[in-house]
Design a protein around this motif. Sequence first.
Motif, PDB file in Angstrom:
ATOM      1  N   GLY A 126      -1.444  -6.978  14.167  1.00  0.00           N
ATOM      2  CA  GLY A 126      -2.032  -5.996  13.260  1.00  0.00           C
ATOM      3  C   GLY A 126      -2.942  -6.652  12.237  1.00  0.00           C
ATOM      4  N   SER A 127      -3.470  -5.823  11.347  1.00  0.00           N
ATOM      5  CA  SER A 127      -4.440  -6.297  10.356  1.00  0.00           C
ATOM      6  C   SER A 127      -4.018  -5.852   8.963  1.00  0.00           C
ATOM      7  CB  SER A 127      -5.826  -5.721  10.647  1.00  0.00           C
ATOM      8  OG  SER A 127      -6.148  -5.874  12.019  1.00  0.00           O
ATOM      9  N   GLU A 147      -5.200   1.198   2.350  1.00  0.00           N
ATOM     10  CA  GLU A 147      -5.027   0.177   3.382  1.00  0.00           C
ATOM     11  C   GLU A 147      -5.164   0.757   4.779  1.00  0.00           C
ATOM     12  OE1 GLU A 147      -3.062  -2.708   6.113  1.00  0.00           O
ATOM     13  OE2 GLU A 147      -2.670  -0.581   5.830  1.00  0.00           O
ATOM     14  N   GLU A 148      -4.607   1.952   4.948  1.00  0.00           N
ATOM     15  CA  GLU A 148      -4.601   2.544   6.296  1.00  0.00           C
ATOM     16  C   GLU A 148      -5.977   3.055   6.723  1.00  0.00           C
ATOM     17  OE1 GLU A 148      -2.317   1.895   8.152  1.00  0.00           O
ATOM     18  OE2 GLU A 148      -0.351   1.991   7.199  1.00  0.00           O
ATOM     19  N   HIS A 175       0.842  -1.205   0.000  1.00  0.00           N
ATOM     20  CA  HIS A 175       0.000   0.000   0.000  1.00  0.00           C
ATOM     21  C   HIS A 175       0.870   1.246   0.000  1.00  0.00           C
ATOM     22  CE1 HIS A 175       0.309   0.810   4.444  1.00  0.00           C
ATOM     23  NE2 HIS A 175       0.416  -0.487   4.518  1.00  0.00           N
TER      24      HIS A 175
HETATM   25  N1  BES Z   1       1.434  -2.807   8.254  1.00  0.00           N
HETATM   26  C1  BES Z   1       0.251  -2.739   9.055  1.00  0.00           C
HETATM   27  C2  BES Z   1      -0.179  -4.092   9.594  1.00  0.00           C
HETATM   28  C3  BES Z   1       0.841  -4.661  10.528  1.00  0.00           C
HETATM   29  C4  BES Z   1       1.073  -4.032  11.736  1.00  0.00           C
HETATM   30  C5  BES Z   1       1.535  -5.794  10.203  1.00  0.00           C
HETATM   31  C6  BES Z   1       2.032  -4.535  12.599  1.00  0.00           C
HETATM   32  C7  BES Z   1       2.475  -6.281  11.048  1.00  0.00           C
HETATM   33  C8  BES Z   1       2.740  -5.651  12.245  1.00  0.00           C
HETATM   34  C9  BES Z   1      -0.875  -2.132   8.240  1.00  0.00           C
HETATM   35  O1  BES Z   1      -0.455  -1.074   7.432  1.00  0.00           O
HETATM   36  C10 BES Z   1      -1.890  -1.564   9.182  1.00  0.00           C
HETATM   37  O2  BES Z   1      -1.549  -0.683   9.921  1.00  0.00           O
HETATM   38  N2  BES Z   1      -3.101  -2.024   9.108  1.00  0.00           N
HETATM   39  C11 BES Z   1      -4.174  -1.438   9.814  1.00  0.00           C
HETATM   40  C12 BES Z   1      -5.428  -1.936   9.180  1.00  0.00           C
HETATM   41  C13 BES Z   1      -6.669  -1.239   9.644  1.00  0.00           C
HETATM   42  C14 BES Z   1      -6.674   0.215   9.284  1.00  0.00           C
HETATM   43  C15 BES Z   1      -7.871  -1.926   9.038  1.00  0.00           C
HETATM   44  C16 BES Z   1      -4.097  -1.841  11.281  1.00  0.00           C
HETATM   45  O3  BES Z   1      -3.666  -2.944  11.611  1.00  0.00           O
HETATM   46  O4  BES Z   1      -4.424  -0.996  12.116  1.00  0.00           O
END
Ligand code: BES
Length: 453
Positions: free
Chosen positions: A399-400, A154-155, A87
């Motif tokens: 995380g997601s 994505e964010e 992203h």
């Molecule tokens: N890169 C992160 C996800 C992540 C966080 C992977 C920590 C591994 C370790 C991703 O960009 C993120 O921040 N995702 C959001 C998704 C949400 C907005 C639906 C999250 O996890 O808050």
Amino acid sequence: MLNQVLDYARTQRDRYLQDLLEYLAIPSVSAQPEHARDVKMAALWLSEHLRDAGLRAEVMATDGHPVVYAEWSGHDHHRPTVLIYGHYDVQPAEPFELWQSHPFQPGIRDGYIYARGADDNKGQHLAHVKAVASYLRCEGTLPVNVKFLIEGEEEIGSPNLGKFIAAHHDLLSCDCVMISDGALFTLTQPALTYGLRGLAGFEVQVRCLDRDVHSGHYGGNVQNPAFALAHILASLKDAHGRVTVPGFYDDVRPLSEEERRAIARVPYGEADVMRETGALQAFGDPAFTVNERKGARPTLEVNGMWSGYTGPGSKTIIPATAHAKITCRLVPHQQPEKVIRLVEEAMRAATPAGATITFSEERGTPASLVELDAAEVQAAVRAAQATYGNPPFYVLEGGSIPVVHEFQTQLGKPIALLGFGLPDDNIHSPDERFAVACYEKGIEASVRFLAEL
Ligand code: BES
Ligand code: MN
């Protein structure tokens, strides 16, 4: 051939680094409407770079921010196809004053590139672009077919990507997906993620009055919404941090003894949480370890709350309303809609007399577990071992990444989740950073992955 590509990539390190710095200077904050043009600029910048790398690339419209799609024009039907996802949007950089340098004027200090989006996720997916560029410059060909899908939302939860994938099924057809949007343990200890948590969120408004009123004139005679909201929120958890919402844990996947043993082998614990965050102590359900709570247990958090006057000096009012942004991290088998309903019901039940409660902005994405023994995932395992010197730990990430669930349900192909960052890269925080070495190792890991595949 592999070594020639790796050698070539090394000769290009300065140029590759400059390219990343240029990319990071574009403030592609997807959440903030005033940055909509910058988000578009980042998409254009990336599509040009994918073209420079030797791919066919285009910026494709969605109902929200655009998607950047690219593919290798030498597509050979006898070879496997990998779809690389990332992203190009970033989290808001606020509070700016806590950054040592401007979040969108990237600079290098002590071997780290400091900028919003450096780790999450521009540095990580640009490493894949540079791996492909190196292959094509050096060999004129790729060992496998490569497609890129780099999104701009994505964010903010990828609200339009599911529809985009459904509408472009043929374009996105592939044999596996590669995602680098996470972390190593150290530069010599990689991690392969086999589970990601989901997310269920909403906003809550508590109203007690038509408008803000004099706190002397009315104090003692009306309900205060900030207190009402505090009371409601306090009722959702016990003193140990266990969520007390009825039914909240009902669908949670129990951990087998074997999985608990495997999770316990991952060298991460309370001291790491304290060191990385400045927390005075680790805090959470005492029945589970730090790693279990991070990957295999759901959470309920307040991400922000506001009410009344927060400017300088004092203002003696009773505010009319109070607000909070709430999200729950979900684990496999929990349904976002159900969790939202349960939490909202509990909050409604805890609302004191004199206050009305309403909810908005409900949204969610389920958790996911990925198959580790797929051949394509094992190719990523070998690439990680060769690049970082040790086989990866298999981890559950807290995380997601919403698209993972969409890929699983719509494409049904194996997904390799191999992160290139470090745990203390300050993602979503001030002073986000990405080590130059992580960028270069990421390029190497990607080259090796393509070769292994
Ligand atoms: N890169 C992160 C996800 C992540 C966080 C992977 C920590 C591994 C370790 C991703 O960009 C993120 O921040 N995702 C959001 C998704 C949400 C907005 C639906 C999250 O996890 O808050
Ligand atoms: Mn993020």
